[in-house]
Design a protein around this motif. Sequence first.
Motif, short mmCIF file in Angstrom:
data_model
loop_
_atom_site.label_atom_id
_atom_site.label_comp_id
_atom_site.label_asym_id
_atom_site.label_seq_id
_atom_site.Cartn_x
_atom_site.Cartn_y
_atom_site.Cartn_z
N ARG A 44 24.71 42.62 25.93
CA ARG A 44 26.10 42.24 25.60
C ARG A 44 26.73 41.50 26.77
NH1 ARG A 44 30.62 42.50 22.82
NH2 ARG A 44 32.55 43.35 23.66
N LEU A 45 26.46 41.97 27.97
CA LEU A 45 27.06 41.34 29.15
C LEU A 45 26.55 39.92 29.33
CD1 LEU A 45 28.96 42.05 31.56
CD2 LEU A 45 26.89 42.59 32.86
N THR A 46 25.24 39.73 29.24
CA THR A 46 24.66 38.40 29.46
C THR A 46 24.96 37.46 28.30
OG1 THR A 46 22.53 39.21 28.60
CG2 THR A 46 22.85 39.23 30.98
N ASP A 47 24.99 37.98 27.07
CA ASP A 47 25.30 37.12 25.92
C ASP A 47 26.72 36.58 25.98
OD1 ASP A 47 22.80 37.47 24.87
OD2 ASP A 47 23.41 38.91 23.31
N ASN A 48 27.62 37.31 26.61
CA ASN A 48 29.03 36.91 26.67
C ASN A 48 29.42 36.39 28.05
OD1 ASN A 48 30.45 37.86 23.97
ND2 ASN A 48 28.96 39.44 24.53
N ARG A 49 28.44 36.02 28.83
CA ARG A 49 28.70 35.48 30.17
C ARG A 49 29.58 34.23 30.10
NH1 ARG A 49 24.11 32.55 33.95
NH2 ARG A 49 25.53 31.86 35.62
N SER A 50 30.61 34.20 30.93
CA SER A 50 31.50 33.04 31.02
C SER A 50 31.34 32.44 32.41
CB SER A 50 32.96 33.46 30.80
OG SER A 50 33.84 32.40 31.10
N ILE A 51 30.66 31.28 32.49
CA ILE A 51 30.44 30.66 33.79
C ILE A 51 31.72 30.04 34.34
CG2 ILE A 51 28.00 30.24 33.31
CD1 ILE A 51 28.75 27.30 32.87
N SER A 52 32.71 29.84 33.48
CA SER A 52 33.97 29.27 33.94
C SER A 52 34.85 30.32 34.60
CB SER A 52 34.72 28.62 32.78
OG SER A 52 35.86 27.94 33.23
N SER A 53 34.59 31.59 34.32
CA SER A 53 35.34 32.68 34.94
C SER A 53 34.72 33.06 36.28
CB SER A 53 35.36 33.91 34.01
OG SER A 53 35.94 33.59 32.76
N VAL A 54 35.47 33.79 37.07
CA VAL A 54 34.94 34.29 38.33
C VAL A 54 33.83 35.29 38.06
CG1 VAL A 54 35.49 35.76 40.31
CG2 VAL A 54 36.99 33.85 39.71
N ALA A 55 34.01 36.09 37.02
CA ALA A 55 33.04 37.14 36.71
C ALA A 55 33.15 37.54 35.26
CB ALA A 55 33.26 38.35 37.62
N THR A 56 32.07 38.12 34.75
CA THR A 56 32.05 38.74 33.42
C THR A 56 31.74 40.22 33.63
OG1 THR A 56 31.26 36.70 32.38
CG2 THR A 56 31.01 38.75 31.14
N THR A 57 32.59 41.07 33.09
CA THR A 57 32.48 42.49 33.38
C THR A 57 32.90 43.32 32.18
OG1 THR A 57 33.08 44.19 35.00
CG2 THR A 57 34.82 42.68 34.33
N PHE A 58 32.81 44.63 32.34
CA PHE A 58 33.23 45.55 31.29
C PHE A 58 34.55 46.23 31.67
CE2 PHE A 58 28.60 45.71 30.26
CZ PHE A 58 28.69 45.33 28.92
N GLU A 59 35.29 46.57 30.65
CA GLU A 59 36.48 47.39 30.85
C GLU A 59 36.05 48.84 30.99
OE1 GLU A 59 40.18 46.91 28.32
OE2 GLU A 59 39.51 48.90 27.66
N SER A 60 36.51 49.50 32.04
CA SER A 60 36.16 50.90 32.24
C SER A 60 36.78 51.77 31.14
CB SER A 60 36.66 51.38 33.61
OG SER A 60 36.52 52.79 33.72
N PRO A 61 35.99 52.63 30.51
CA PRO A 61 36.55 53.50 29.47
C PRO A 61 37.47 54.58 30.03
CG PRO A 61 34.26 54.06 29.89
CD PRO A 61 34.55 52.82 30.67
N HIS A 62 37.48 54.74 31.36
CA HIS A 62 38.28 55.79 31.98
C HIS A 62 39.70 55.34 32.32
CE1 HIS A 62 34.63 58.16 32.19
NE2 HIS A 62 34.03 57.19 32.87
N ASP A 63 39.84 54.11 32.82
CA ASP A 63 41.16 53.68 33.24
C ASP A 63 41.55 52.28 32.76
OD1 ASP A 63 39.57 52.05 34.85
OD2 ASP A 63 39.86 53.26 36.65
N GLY A 64 40.66 51.62 32.03
CA GLY A 64 40.97 50.30 31.50
C GLY A 64 40.84 49.17 32.49
N PHE A 65 40.47 49.49 33.72
CA PHE A 65 40.30 48.46 34.75
C PHE A 65 38.87 47.89 34.67
CE2 PHE A 65 43.60 50.85 37.48
CZ PHE A 65 44.63 50.16 36.86
N PRO A 66 38.65 46.72 35.26
CA PRO A 66 37.29 46.16 35.26
C PRO A 66 36.33 47.02 36.06
CG PRO A 66 38.77 44.84 36.63
CD PRO A 66 39.62 45.80 35.89
N GLU A 67 35.08 47.09 35.59
CA GLU A 67 34.05 47.87 36.25
C GLU A 67 33.19 46.95 37.11
OE1 GLU A 67 32.17 50.19 38.00
OE2 GLU A 67 33.31 51.30 36.47
N PRO A 68 33.40 46.94 38.43
CA PRO A 68 32.78 45.92 39.28
C PRO A 68 31.29 46.09 39.52
CG PRO A 68 33.96 47.51 40.63
CD PRO A 68 34.27 47.86 39.19
N LEU A 69 30.75 47.29 39.30
CA LEU A 69 29.37 47.53 39.66
C LEU A 69 28.40 47.44 38.49
CD1 LEU A 69 29.86 50.30 42.35
CD2 LEU A 69 29.94 47.80 42.55
#
Length: 392
Positions: free
Chosen positions: A306-331
Amino acid sequence: MKKQEESVTSKEHKKHSVISRPAYGNFARNEWAIVGTPCGAIKTLADAVIKALSADYKCAYVDASHAHSDGGETLPGRMAAGAVAEYTDQISYHQFDLNTELDPFQFRQFFSDMDAVLVNGNHQQAKAQVVVIDESKKASLQKRLEQLTNVQLILLADNAKEVFDFVQEVIPDWQKLPLYRLSETDKIITFFQKQLQQAKPVLNGLVLAGGKSVRMGQDKGTMQWHGKEQRYYVADLLKQFCPEVFISCRPEQQEEFDSNYKTVVDTFTGLGPYGAILSAFREQPDAAWLVVACDLPLLDQHTLQRLTDNRSISSVATTFESPHDGFPEPLITIWEPKSYPLLLAFLAQGYTCPRKVLRNSDINMLKPINPDALLNVNTPEESEKVKQMMQE
């Protein structure tokens, strides 16, 4: 723009460390100077190309104005009073005015987020060129032959029937290049789209395994959840999506790794995952990095897909929303090459939190299809909990 001498010639400079440099031109990685036709025609073409590309790519345009060339005009705003810079929030856009010389190093910082930069070649130079054969600018083009170092496209204006002889001489393989009429806008746009598709950064994998695992009491990378050490298990998962996969480690760890796995040694020490990501970019600054922590025992192939299929090269990064706090999951994130200067800029301001960079940047954030796949294990108690989940 003044040329900046970058070659290393003196014995003193040869003592400096040699590191990999990003493949920048004068402004960005992907840049084209349009040369050989009046400025109005260049702007019209740039407008059409940018309009077509802007839905998928961040575009910029570089030009020059002769309005103040005689030095007699009054500088705008507070710069007339001596200000070096003035920023104005124009509500619908932002405007910076600078009264200082700029060099390629500064331009690259300003344009580091851009996917494509079009340049008026009558005033500025770029790494690649689009040459327009226009009878009205024939003499001007003949004076600019030294600029034609990497011609990728030739266009014929309405008044031109064939490529000028002097252009043929300076571009020996000119017949192998695409040749369109300046009016064939669709073909020109397709050319730029293909160029940007081909320039898509390669995606490397990086397993973060250089932590000291203080809370766990043992090396989290060597724990076995799936019949092999977790650092190798994650690396093998990433090999399904990345042509090259590396394991990030501290210098003293390097000798303990299986020789079948490549490593990237932390050179930004004492910064945790932040330093590991920077160390990877230091090795290959033009690659994107799919960064995954080694302490995600429930990570699965579908999540990475899912992460690689939705990769956006125009963005700084493609990441997931943390299910715990709604913030991006950097790792568990794809960090694009344009994030490298951004990470360094945050570091220069005293920040070493990857999540802070993501929260304050243009990112593509996805909802996880399996939230448990993002569950990281840092303590023996969390380890026992995950073991129970895996047995259910």
